[in-house]
Write a protein that holds these residues in place. Structure first.
Motif, PDB file in Angstrom:
ATOM      1  N   LEU A 186       0.826  -1.209   0.000  1.00 17.27           N
ATOM      2  CA  LEU A 186       0.000   0.000   0.000  1.00 17.27           C
ATOM      3  C   LEU A 186       0.861   1.259   0.000  1.00 17.27           C
ATOM      4  O   LEU A 186       0.495   2.264  -0.624  1.00 17.27           O
ATOM      5  CB  LEU A 186      -0.944  -0.023   1.193  1.00 17.27           C
ATOM      6  N   ARG A 187       1.986   1.206   0.688  1.00 13.71           N
ATOM      7  CA  ARG A 187       2.900   2.355   0.674  1.00 13.71           C
ATOM      8  C   ARG A 187       3.432   2.580  -0.742  1.00 13.71           C
ATOM      9  O   ARG A 187       3.519   3.725  -1.213  1.00 13.71           O
ATOM     10  CB  ARG A 187       4.045   2.118   1.654  1.00 13.71           C
ATOM     11  N   TRP A 188       3.794   1.480  -1.418  1.00  8.43           N
ATOM     12  CA  TRP A 188       4.261   1.601  -2.807  1.00  8.43           C
ATOM     13  C   TRP A 188       3.171   2.214  -3.679  1.00  8.43           C
ATOM     14  O   TRP A 188       3.441   3.102  -4.494  1.00  8.43           O
ATOM     15  CB  TRP A 188       4.649   0.218  -3.353  1.00  8.43           C
ATOM     16  N   LEU A 189       1.940   1.752  -3.515  1.00  7.51           N
ATOM     17  CA  LEU A 189       0.846   2.249  -4.348  1.00  7.51           C
ATOM     18  C   LEU A 189       0.615   3.732  -4.116  1.00  7.51           C
ATOM     19  O   LEU A 189       0.407   4.495  -5.081  1.00  7.51           O
ATOM     20  CB  LEU A 189      -0.426   1.458  -4.056  1.00  7.51           C
ATOM     21  N   ALA A 190       0.630   4.162  -2.871  1.00  5.37           N
ATOM     22  CA  ALA A 190       0.428   5.592  -2.591  1.00  5.37           C
ATOM     23  C   ALA A 190       1.512   6.429  -3.264  1.00  5.37           C
ATOM     24  O   ALA A 190       1.216   7.471  -3.877  1.00  5.37           O
ATOM     25  CB  ALA A 190       0.423   5.827  -1.081  1.00  5.37           C
ATOM     26  N   ASN A 191       2.756   5.988  -3.194  1.00  6.03           N
ATOM     27  CA  ASN A 191       3.841   6.731  -3.847  1.00  6.03           C
ATOM     28  C   ASN A 191       3.681   6.734  -5.355  1.00  6.03           C
ATOM     29  O   ASN A 191       3.907   7.758  -6.026  1.00  6.03           O
ATOM     30  CB  ASN A 191       5.194   6.118  -3.460  1.00  6.03           C
ATOM     31  N   ASP A 192       3.287   5.594  -5.911  1.00  4.15           N
ATOM     32  CA  ASP A 192       3.118   5.492  -7.358  1.00  4.15           C
ATOM     33  C   ASP A 192       2.009   6.411  -7.850  1.00  4.15           C
ATOM     34  O   ASP A 192       2.170   7.135  -8.844  1.00  4.15           O
ATOM     35  CB  ASP A 192       2.813   4.042  -7.736  1.00  4.15           C
ATOM     36  N   LEU A 193       0.867   6.400  -7.177  1.00  2.00           N
ATOM     37  CA  LEU A 193      -0.247   7.254  -7.599  1.00  2.00           C
ATOM     38  C   LEU A 193       0.083   8.728  -7.396  1.00  2.00           C
ATOM     39  O   LEU A 193      -0.360   9.584  -8.180  1.00  2.00           O
ATOM     40  CB  LEU A 193      -1.513   6.880  -6.831  1.00  2.00           C
ATOM     41  N   ARG A 194       0.859   9.025  -6.375  1.00  2.00           N
ATOM     42  CA  ARG A 194       1.265  10.420  -6.148  1.00  2.00           C
ATOM     43  C   ARG A 194       2.128  10.895  -7.314  1.00  2.00           C
ATOM     44  O   ARG A 194       1.968  12.033  -7.807  1.00  2.00           O
ATOM     45  CB  ARG A 194       2.020  10.509  -4.825  1.00  2.00           C
ATOM     46  N   GLU A 221      -8.340  -0.797   3.703  1.00  2.00           N
ATOM     47  CA  GLU A 221      -7.207   0.120   3.679  1.00  2.00           C
ATOM     48  C   GLU A 221      -6.907   0.580   2.257  1.00  2.00           C
ATOM     49  O   GLU A 221      -6.518   1.738   2.034  1.00  2.00           O
ATOM     50  CB  GLU A 221      -5.987  -0.539   4.310  1.00  2.00           C
ATOM     51  N   LEU A 222      -7.076  -0.311   1.283  1.00  5.42           N
ATOM     52  CA  LEU A 222      -6.907   0.091  -0.112  1.00  5.42           C
ATOM     53  C   LEU A 222      -7.938   1.148  -0.490  1.00  5.42           C
ATOM     54  O   LEU A 222      -7.599   2.175  -1.088  1.00  5.42           O
ATOM     55  CB  LEU A 222      -7.041  -1.121  -1.034  1.00  5.42           C
ATOM     56  N   LEU A 223      -9.206   0.935  -0.158  1.00  2.00           N
ATOM     57  CA  LEU A 223     -10.244   1.898  -0.515  1.00  2.00           C
ATOM     58  C   LEU A 223      -9.998   3.240   0.155  1.00  2.00           C
ATOM     59  O   LEU A 223     -10.228   4.299  -0.453  1.00  2.00           O
ATOM     60  CB  LEU A 223     -11.617   1.340  -0.139  1.00  2.00           C
ATOM     61  N   ASP A 224      -9.533   3.238   1.384  1.00  2.87           N
ATOM     62  CA  ASP A 224      -9.202   4.497   2.046  1.00  2.87           C
ATOM     63  C   ASP A 224      -8.095   5.226   1.304  1.00  2.87           C
ATOM     64  O   ASP A 224      -8.146   6.446   1.111  1.00  2.87           O
ATOM     65  CB  ASP A 224      -8.761   4.237   3.495  1.00  2.87           C
ATOM     66  N   LEU A 225      -7.093   4.486   0.877  1.00  3.36           N
ATOM     67  CA  LEU A 225      -5.967   5.088   0.159  1.00  3.36           C
ATOM     68  C   LEU A 225      -6.414   5.704  -1.161  1.00  3.36           C
ATOM     69  O   LEU A 225      -6.006   6.813  -1.525  1.00  3.36           O
ATOM     70  CB  LEU A 225      -4.898   4.017  -0.065  1.00  3.36           C
ATOM     71  N   LEU A 226      -7.282   4.989  -1.886  1.00  6.92           N
ATOM     72  CA  LEU A 226      -7.689   5.454  -3.219  1.00  6.92           C
ATOM     73  C   LEU A 226      -8.489   6.748  -3.176  1.00  6.92           C
ATOM     74  O   LEU A 226      -8.588   7.454  -4.189  1.00  6.92           O
ATOM     75  CB  LEU A 226      -8.507   4.367  -3.925  1.00  6.92           C
ATOM     76  N   ALA A 227      -9.067   7.078  -2.017  1.00  3.53           N
ATOM     77  CA  ALA A 227      -9.884   8.288  -1.917  1.00  3.53           C
ATOM     78  C   ALA A 227      -9.092   9.542  -2.240  1.00  3.53           C
ATOM     79  O   ALA A 227      -9.677  10.567  -2.619  1.00  3.53           O
ATOM     80  CB  ALA A 227     -10.484   8.388  -0.517  1.00  3.53           C
TER      81      ALA A 227
END
Length: 758
Positions: A186-194, A221-227
């Motif tokens: 999830l940390r990787w995904l947040a950085n990638d989308l940023r 936790e994924l759905l929270d991140l995608l918001a």
């Protein structure tokens, strides 16, 4: 005799090593990652770098792609092979910019199955394929996804095509059915989308998420991140049926299985001056003709589609039989319903369509109500809130809450977090406990009271004392101590069994294997010599515990990820070929085999066989070998069946007590039986799934860790449930240990916790 590398099946299927497969695939047109690799973890700078053949550009640039999923390639099914060949030929003819495969590429991750899949893909199409693994590439894979990554590249990863950011996610877990992302993913995904900025993003993965889907343990936790990001679409498979959900301002398409003659065609268009993705389901007939049916349209513009996140969600403290909930939707005039329910933690890798509780509107902005918590045990829980719009879309959020334990309940005293997940069994010698993680940590700590510590002070602050930590490759099974407690033995996916000094973790020796070590080691005395027994791939290894010298190896004829048993005269093991085996403990000579099932394909013999079983010695000269269908008590000398109990006992290790044999099946049916006859003394339905994490016994109580995070206490004499506590909302596959009155347990969130037992 040991197997050549990559050998997965014997008998009616030709075997092929990994080197041969890679060479064969490269000859078909690939690079080191076969040219149909997933792509690098970092997003390529252009579409050409991603191998799509489409120029990088904005929303007006033409773009089309295909989606396939659940191809389940397997050589014995020649009809399926030809169907897949036909579908990929049709996709090649349509000339997509890229093709997404949402996983379950093969039946069980076999080398021959990957070759079968690669053989049906036209050469011109190969550079445009992007893959993610499914549970069928992870659960039964002798290579622990190593071959998948060598063929298709690392996961997760992303690439950009013509103004669209595409992300491949991988929540699959080695040796397990459901998924989990974990903190690092999830940390990787947040950085990638940023880094992707404001381009609309598309995710693809194997499991559908949200709504009635509970295949990924931390999907909330994924759905929270995608918001926080402009993710507009998700494509998924796994369910082998078509579902379209508009959830959390994105559109999710769960697709029909490609093995049933379907693929999906997606084209970006401009509708009312805004970009959309139009999605069609395509059926390919035997003559190659196609029928198309439009499935949905996915808006890509800012804001996505449907209900926005609630402006506020307030969850109170548990009070009696209820917990208060207040919700202020962001678009109150567009609301059709506001609902809540307790997160269905009992659902294990499946769907849940049970009822929600409607919250009544209280004024112009708020909806107020409560959720019933009367049936919940003390401990960690989650509450879901769903705001549904008049257009049928919804936004869901999840909040954690705790119910305080009573005076007589098990109670958490401390927690330690490791990298990755703690999936393997814990090991203890005295007050020294060793835990291994999928991230490669091996950590030892002491839990007893130091001799110079004040007893009252220790009771108030009983934190474990770190002894040592070292790192190896990923660990998916437990450790074992030698009899004197001086050596810790643990296997890793880096294809080694390690012997570590229990005093400081220093390596004493290590043994290289031909496949990842995905089994629990066993220490036994053979011919007066302390010996360690374990399996890797198809091979049973028997080594001198002091030196690591090989005493003998044997062919198991199939994948085995459990733990063998040894009585000093014979070694007993299960196998993915559907059989149980006995070997001479001194020489490794095969003495007998017993067929646990009569399935006809390699895949069925594997999944219905004793591939992941803790083989257990019983009194009266018996040995217990279990599958998802039966527990078989066999005569140790001859292999003849003496009794059988029906049930899925393959996973949770049985426990032999003075009162009898305790068996727990994967559906949470616990029973005590006579180990000599199988006659049942009692049966208790726990109402929870149980996998790999076996029970432990302390005094007159059996403590059972459920896969869904609960710990249940049963009276050994009667089977009566005496205690329940929700230790965690993370899945639990790790067998705990008990030191004095402290139960120590690990889970898939990477936490090892000490639980004070009543």
């Amino acid at each position: 005799m040991s197997h050549p590398p990559g050998h997965l099946q014997s008998g009616d299927i030709a075997t092929i090593g990994r080197r041969s497969l890679l060479a064969s695939a490269a000859a078909l047109g690939g690079t080191a990652a076969l040219g149909l690799a997933s792509g690098a973890s970092a997003a390529p700078a252009s579409a050409e770098a991603a191998g799509t053949g489409a120029a990088d550009g904005g929303a007006g640039t033409p773009l089309s792609f295909a989606v396939v999923t659940d191809t389940h390639a397997t050589p014995p099914d020649t009809t399926r092979t030809e169907l897949l060949r036909r579908i990929f030929a049709a996709i090649e003819k349509a000339a997509p910019d890229f093709v997404l495969n949402c996983g379950d590429i093969t039946e069980y991750g076999g080398d021959d199955e990957f070759q079968s899949y690669l053989s049906v893909i036209p050469p011109a199409l190969r550079p445009r394929l992007r893959h993610v693994p499914g549970n069928h590439e992870a659960r039964w894979d002798v290579h622990a996804k190593e071959l998948y990554h060598r063929l298709f590249g690392p996961t997760p990863y992303s690439f950009d095509v013509a103004g669209l950011h595409v992300v491949g996610l991988d929540p699959t877990q080695v040796l397990q059915e459901p998924g989990v992302f974990g903190r690092d993913h999830l940390r990787w995904l947040a950085n990638d989308l940023r880094q992707a900025g404001q381009q609309p993003s598309l995710l693809f993965l194997h499991y559908p998420i949200g709504g009635a889907n509970y295949y990924v343990n931390d999907q909330d936790e994924l759905l929270d991140l995608l918001a926080d990001f402009p993710v507009r679409a998700i494509f998924a498979g796994h369910v082998h049926t078509e579902r379209v959900d508009r959830v959390n301002q994105l559109t999710q398409v769960a697709a029909y299985a490609t093995k049933d003659a379907y693929y999906y065609w997606v084209r970006r268009e401009i509708v009312d001056r805004l970009p959309v993705l139009r999605v069609w389901q395509v059926t390919v007939a035997p003559d190659g003709s196609e029928q198309r049916r439009e499935v949905t349209t996915i808006p890509l513009a800012d804001g996505g589609v449907g209900m926005a996140a609630p402006a506020a969600t307030v969850v109170g403290q548990p009070a009696g039989a209820a917990i208060a909930v207040r919700v202020r939707p962001a678009q109150p005039d567009a609301v059709a319903a506001v609902q809540t329910r307790i997160y269905p933690q009992h659902v294990y890798g499946g769907r849940d369509t049970s009822a929600w509780t409607d919250l009544p509107r209280a004024g112009d902005q708020w909806w107020d109500g409560s959720a019933d918590i009367s049936a919940l045990p003390p401990g960690a829980h989650r509450l879901q809130v769903r705001v549904t719009g008049s257009d049928g879309s919804w936004h869901e959020v999840t909040r954690a809450f705790e119910i305080a334990p009573g005076d007589q309940d098990p109670r958490e005293r401390w927690g330690v977090r490791l990298t990755g997940s703690v999936q393997g069994a814990l090991a203890a010698h005295g007050d020294l406990i060793v835990a291994g993680s999928t991230g490669g940590d091996v950590e030892a700590f002491r839990v007893g009271r130091p001799a110079d510590a004040d007893e009252q002070a220790f009771r108030s602050h009983p934190a474990p004392r770190p002894a040592w930590r070292t790192r190896v490759g990923g660990i998916y099974r437990g450790a074992a101590f030698t009899g004197d407690g001086r050596t810790v033995l643990i296997g890793s996916t880096d294809q080694h069994l390690y012997a570590l000094d229990a005093r400081d973790g220093a390596p004493m020796w290590r043994h290289r294997t031909e496949e990842p070590v995905l089994s629990n080691p066993l220490v036994a005395i053979i011919g007066g010599v302390e010996t360690v027994l374990f399996t890797a791939g198809f091979t049973l290894y028997v080594l001198d515990a002091a030196t690591g010298r090989v005493r003998w190896t044997a062919d198991l004829h199939g994948f085995f990820a459990g733990r063998v048993a040894c009585d000093g005269e014979r070694v007993y093991a299960g196998s993915g070929d559907g059989k149980a085996y006995a070997f001479d403990a001194a020489t490794g000579h095969e003495l007998w085999s017993y067929a646990t099932n009569t399935r006809t394909t390699p895949y069925q013999r594997l999944i219905y066989g004793p591939w992941d079983n803790v083989v257990t010695l019983l009194p009266g000269g018996l040995v217990l070998v279990s599958t998802v269908s039966n527990a078989h008590a066999l005569d140790r000398e001859t292999g003849a069946q003496r009794w059988r109990v029906s049930g899925g006992f393959a996973y949770a290790p049985p426990v032999v007590t003075e009162s009898g044999l305790v068996l727990i099946d994967e559906f949470g049916r616990a029973r005590r039986v006579d180990p000599l006859t199988g006659a049942q003394a009692w049966l208790t339905q726990l109402g929870l799934r149980v996998f790999n994490a076996g029970p432990v016994v302390l005094g007159n109580t059996i403590w059972v860790p459920a896969a869904t995070g609960q710990l249940v206490g049963l009276a050994l004499a009667s089977g009566e449930v005496t205690h329940r506590v929700a230790l965690t909302t993370a899945n639990t596959f790790s067998t705990p240990v008990v030191v004095d009155d402290l139960l120590v347990s690990g889970d898939q969130s990477g936490v090892v916790r000490g639980i004070a037992l009543p």
